[in-house]
Scaffold this motif. Sequence first.
Motif, PDB file in Angstrom:
ATOM      1  N   VAL A  27      -5.492  -8.355  -1.163  1.00 17.78           N
ATOM      2  CA  VAL A  27      -4.585  -9.058  -2.139  1.00 17.78           C
ATOM      3  C   VAL A  27      -4.443  -8.707  -3.402  1.00 17.78           C
ATOM      4  CG1 VAL A  27      -3.960 -11.510  -3.021  1.00 17.78           C
ATOM      5  CG2 VAL A  27      -4.768 -11.312  -0.730  1.00 17.78           C
ATOM      6  N   VAL A  65       0.587 -15.767  -3.597  1.00 15.41           N
ATOM      7  CA  VAL A  65      -0.241 -15.324  -2.472  1.00 15.41           C
ATOM      8  C   VAL A  65       0.260 -15.860  -1.177  1.00 15.41           C
ATOM      9  CG1 VAL A  65      -2.591 -15.316  -1.381  1.00 15.41           C
ATOM     10  CG2 VAL A  65      -2.383 -14.784  -3.849  1.00 15.41           C
ATOM     11  N   ILE A 101       2.862 -10.147  -5.900  1.00 18.89           N
ATOM     12  CA  ILE A 101       1.351 -10.057  -5.067  1.00 18.89           C
ATOM     13  C   ILE A 101       1.832  -9.126  -3.916  1.00 18.89           C
ATOM     14  CG2 ILE A 101      -0.055 -11.321  -4.388  1.00 18.89           C
ATOM     15  CD1 ILE A 101       0.675 -13.161  -6.747  1.00 18.89           C
ATOM     16  N   VAL A 103       0.059  -8.581   0.003  1.00 21.00           N
ATOM     17  CA  VAL A 103      -0.868  -9.439   0.916  1.00 21.00           C
ATOM     18  C   VAL A 103      -0.810  -8.326   2.073  1.00 21.00           C
ATOM     19  CG1 VAL A 103      -1.536 -11.394   2.109  1.00 21.00           C
ATOM     20  CG2 VAL A 103      -0.535 -11.572  -0.262  1.00 21.00           C
TER      21      VAL A 103
END
Length: 126
Positions: A27, A65, A101, A103
């Motif tokens: 992450v 996230v 972000i 992931v």
Amino acid sequence: MSETYTQRGPVRQVMRSRLIEAATPLVDVLLYTTLPVRLQAARLVYVEPTNDHAAKTSIALGTSVDTANIIAATPVGTKGTGAITVLALQMTTLPAETPIILVHTGAAKLPGRYYLEVEYLQLGPG
């Protein structure tokens, strides 16, 4: 008399993730926008080949996230060195002060390394 350069129009940028190991979950905040941005393209660039078990891993991009609202979770797939996978953008315009972000869901003992590259335009303040 001195001349001052003033930027007019959007500025094209390319952000690149760190090298991602197929076997490693990750992450990472790729960018925190200080100005609005318009995403143009996204792709995975393979540095080392992956095998047919790479479908067990996926990559997603979002503004948090838990949210894959920029790029939905996409299986990595089997690719050779130098190959590119174009990723579909679900959201293209982001306001200022928005995190981007990455992931990545890794799967143990998988070979392969790659990075995510995203082209975007940095828009003016208003």
